[in-house]
Write an enzyme that holds these catalytic residues in place. Structure first.
Site, PDB file in Angstrom:
ATOM      1  N   GLY A 123       0.826  -1.211   0.000  1.00 26.21           N
ATOM      2  CA  GLY A 123       0.000   0.000   0.000  1.00 26.21           C
ATOM      3  C   GLY A 123       0.855   1.253   0.000  1.00 26.21           C
ATOM      4  O   GLY A 123       0.414   2.320   0.454  1.00 26.21           O
ATOM      5  N   ASP A 142       2.657  -1.879  -4.352  1.00 23.04           N
ATOM      6  CA  ASP A 142       1.307  -1.355  -4.552  1.00 23.04           C
ATOM      7  C   ASP A 142       0.829  -1.807  -5.931  1.00 23.04           C
ATOM      8  O   ASP A 142       1.630  -2.172  -6.793  1.00 23.04           O
ATOM      9  CB  ASP A 142       1.288   0.179  -4.473  1.00 23.04           C
ATOM     10  N   ASP A 191      -0.778  -7.026  -7.450  1.00 18.86           N
ATOM     11  CA  ASP A 191      -2.202  -7.017  -7.102  1.00 18.86           C
ATOM     12  C   ASP A 191      -2.400  -8.051  -5.994  1.00 18.86           C
ATOM     13  O   ASP A 191      -2.323  -9.256  -6.234  1.00 18.86           O
ATOM     14  CB  ASP A 191      -3.042  -7.365  -8.335  1.00 18.86           C
ATOM     15  N   TYR A 241     -15.976  -4.224   5.051  1.00 19.03           N
ATOM     16  CA  TYR A 241     -14.816  -3.574   5.673  1.00 19.03           C
ATOM     17  C   TYR A 241     -14.664  -3.946   7.145  1.00 19.03           C
ATOM     18  O   TYR A 241     -13.606  -4.463   7.547  1.00 19.03           O
ATOM     19  CB  TYR A 241     -14.872  -2.053   5.478  1.00 19.03           C
ATOM     20  N   LYS A 275     -11.558  -6.321   8.949  1.00 14.82           N
ATOM     21  CA  LYS A 275     -10.649  -5.876  10.014  1.00 14.82           C
ATOM     22  C   LYS A 275     -10.840  -6.719  11.275  1.00 14.82           C
ATOM     23  O   LYS A 275      -9.892  -6.940  12.026  1.00 14.82           O
ATOM     24  CB  LYS A 275     -10.858  -4.384  10.292  1.00 14.82           C
TER      25      LYS A 275
HETATM   26  N1  LIG Z   1      -7.510   6.299   6.434  1.00 15.79           N
HETATM   27  C1  LIG Z   1      -8.229   5.832   7.414  1.00 15.79           C
HETATM   28  O1  LIG Z   1      -9.136   6.501   7.932  1.00 15.79           O
HETATM   29  C2  LIG Z   1      -7.948   4.461   7.972  1.00 15.79           C
HETATM   30  C3  LIG Z   1      -8.467   4.127   9.225  1.00 15.79           C
HETATM   31  C4  LIG Z   1      -8.224   2.861   9.747  1.00 15.79           C
HETATM   32  C5  LIG Z   1      -7.489   1.944   9.011  1.00 15.79           C
HETATM   33  N2  LIG Z   1      -7.008   2.287   7.783  1.00 15.79           N
HETATM   34  C6  LIG Z   1      -6.265   1.275   7.037  1.00 15.79           C
HETATM   35  O2  LIG Z   1      -5.008   1.774   6.681  1.00 15.79           O
HETATM   36  C7  LIG Z   1      -4.545   1.106   5.509  1.00 15.79           C
HETATM   37  C8  LIG Z   1      -4.009   2.137   4.536  1.00 15.79           C
HETATM   38  O3  LIG Z   1      -5.068   2.965   4.145  1.00 15.79           O
HETATM   39  P1  LIG Z   1      -4.866   4.479   3.699  1.00 15.79           P
HETATM   40  O4  LIG Z   1      -5.677   5.300   4.599  1.00 15.79           O
HETATM   41  O5  LIG Z   1      -3.429   4.785   3.524  1.00 15.79           O
HETATM   42  O6  LIG Z   1      -5.630   4.425   2.290  1.00 15.79           O
HETATM   43  P2  LIG Z   1      -5.134   4.737   0.790  1.00 15.79           P
HETATM   44  O7  LIG Z   1      -6.306   4.476  -0.067  1.00 15.79           O
HETATM   45  O8  LIG Z   1      -4.486   6.063   0.757  1.00 15.79           O
HETATM   46  O9  LIG Z   1      -4.012   3.626   0.522  1.00 15.79           O
HETATM   47  C9  LIG Z   1      -4.315   2.275   0.297  1.00 15.79           C
HETATM   48  C10 LIG Z   1      -3.314   1.719  -0.714  1.00 15.79           C
HETATM   49  O10 LIG Z   1      -3.570   0.313  -0.870  1.00 15.79           O
HETATM   50  C11 LIG Z   1      -3.388  -0.002  -2.244  1.00 15.79           C
HETATM   51  N3  LIG Z   1      -4.128  -1.198  -2.637  1.00 15.79           N
HETATM   52  C12 LIG Z   1      -5.478  -1.373  -2.629  1.00 15.79           C
HETATM   53  N4  LIG Z   1      -5.791  -2.554  -3.169  1.00 15.79           N
HETATM   54  C13 LIG Z   1      -4.634  -3.158  -3.528  1.00 15.79           C
HETATM   55  C14 LIG Z   1      -4.310  -4.389  -4.156  1.00 15.79           C
HETATM   56  N5  LIG Z   1      -5.264  -5.242  -4.580  1.00 15.79           N
HETATM   57  N6  LIG Z   1      -3.001  -4.672  -4.371  1.00 15.79           N
HETATM   58  C15 LIG Z   1      -2.040  -3.801  -4.006  1.00 15.79           C
HETATM   59  N7  LIG Z   1      -2.285  -2.611  -3.432  1.00 15.79           N
HETATM   60  C16 LIG Z   1      -3.567  -2.288  -3.196  1.00 15.79           C
HETATM   61  C17 LIG Z   1      -3.945   1.235  -2.974  1.00 15.79           C
HETATM   62  O11 LIG Z   1      -3.485   1.288  -4.321  1.00 15.79           O
HETATM   63  C18 LIG Z   1      -3.445   2.371  -2.102  1.00 15.79           C
HETATM   64  O12 LIG Z   1      -2.198   2.852  -2.537  1.00 15.79           O
HETATM   65  C19 LIG Z   1      -5.728   0.297   4.994  1.00 15.79           C
HETATM   66  O13 LIG Z   1      -5.567  -1.063   5.357  1.00 15.79           O
HETATM   67  C20 LIG Z   1      -6.907   0.893   5.718  1.00 15.79           C
HETATM   68  O14 LIG Z   1      -7.959  -0.009   5.896  1.00 15.79           O
HETATM   69  C21 LIG Z   1      -7.214   3.532   7.257  1.00 15.79           C
END
Ligand SMILES: NC(=O)c1ccc[n+]([C@@H]2O[C@H](COP(=O)([O-])OP(=O)(O)OC[C@H]3O[C@@H](n4cnc5c(N)ncnc54)[C@H](O)[C@@H]3O)[C@@H](O)[C@H]2O)c1
Length: 261
Positions: free
Chosen positions: A11, A35, A50, A156, A160
């Site tokens: 990610g 990513d 992926d 979702y 988690k």
């Molecule tokens: N932002 C929030 O509010 C929040 C809160 C709690 C938990 N999270 C968790 O934090 C983590 C990161 O989220 P974020 O906020 O940085 O979101 P984001 O959307 O900015 O980043 C997520 C990344 O995951 C990559 N990704 C998605 N599907 C993929 C796949 N099939 N293969 C490879 N890469 C893939 C996307 O391309 C993206 O770059 C996630 O697991 C999310 O559930 C986020």
């Protein structure tokens, strides 16, 4: 703390993963940034993968070097695309990658899973979580979702809940435990990244705003990345099977409400 360590961060093209990759590189780690999308500003070695399919996970595991110090599982989907892709990326793909990389992780290495406050209900929903975690390998996720009647809007939080439960179990899975590999989770509250706008659509503005109001502000990626890297470091050598909230106090507030204290 992590100088000279080889760290895989999924990610890494956006949000929390991107910030974790930047900070790890600044602190002297050799970063493998993974990513499905290419990052705008690449850090370390970028590997496109992926993580929603067994093929994608296997190809990544093969492309990574033979010796790793830590794996940070940060990639995730918001649930907007439905339960099947969300469970595939956020849980089954993540678990498959971690298990495949276990032999490459050095003794005393670390796996860090980014879960969420959204997984808070894992104890209340333990039977469902156990049934879904007990499905071995990288299953046909559409079949699993249909058999267990997971609704799209539950994708979702369920993903988690499974991740938190599996983190606790994985700390005692022989493939990790026997080689001193620690497995922990970090659970953020709402964080200002591109996914937050999708959460607003999936969960509704009221829920997201109320979570933010409870703790005064949304988090930023900078608030989360240091804890992820701390868990990769030897300073965290006695932390294993833990799920650490990094949420400004949100879990404490939700616990007080749910448990009535
Ligand atoms: N932002 C929030 O509010 C929040 C809160 C709690 C938990 N999270 C968790 O934090 C983590 C990161 O989220 P974020 O906020 O940085 O979101 P984001 O959307 O900015 O980043 C997520 C990344 O995951 C990559 N990704 C998605 N599907 C993929 C796949 N099939 N293969 C490879 N890469 C893939 C996307 O391309 C993206 O770059 C996630 O697991 C999310 O559930 C986020």
């Amino acid at each position: 703390m992590i100088f000279g360590k080889t760290i895989v961060i999924t990610g890494a093209a956006s949000g929390i993963g991107q910030r974790t990759a930047e900070l790890a590189a600044d602190l002297g780690a050799d970063v493998y940034a993974v990513d499905m999308n290419a990052p705008a500003t690449p850090v370390g070695h970028f590997l496109q993968a992926d993580l929603s399919t067994q093929e994608g996970v296997s190809a990544l595991a093969q492309a990574l070097p033979a010796r790793l110090d830590a794996l940070c599982n940060v990639a995730g989907l918001s649930g907007q695309s439905g339960a099947v892709p969300t469970l595939s990326v956020n849980f089954y793909g993540l678990r498959a990658l971690s298990q495949l990389l276990a032999p490459k992780l050095r003794e005393g290495g670390a796996v860090v899973n980014v879960a969420s406050i959204a997984g808070f209900g894992w104890r209340a929903n333990l039977d469902r979580a156990k049934a879904l975690v007990d499905v071995p390998g990288f299953p046909d996720v559409a079949e699993v979702v249909a058999e267990n009647d997971v609704k799209d809007e539950e994708g979702y939080p369920v993903s988690k809940e499974l991740l938190v439960l599996w983190t606790l179990r994985a700390a005692h899975e022989a493939r990790f435990k026997d080689r001193g590999i620690r497995v922990n989770a970090v659970s953020p509250g709402p964080v200002e990244t591109p996914i937050l706008e999708q959460f607003r659509e999936v969960l509704g503005d009221a829920r997201v705003n109320s979570d933010i109001e409870r703790v005064g502000r949304a988090g930023t990626s900078q608030d989360i990345a240091p804890t992820i890297l701390f868990l990769c470091s030897d300073a965290a050598r006695w932390i294993n099977g833990a799920n650490i909230p990094v949420d400004g106090g949100l879990e404490a507030s939700v616990s007080a409400e749910v448990l009535g204290f």
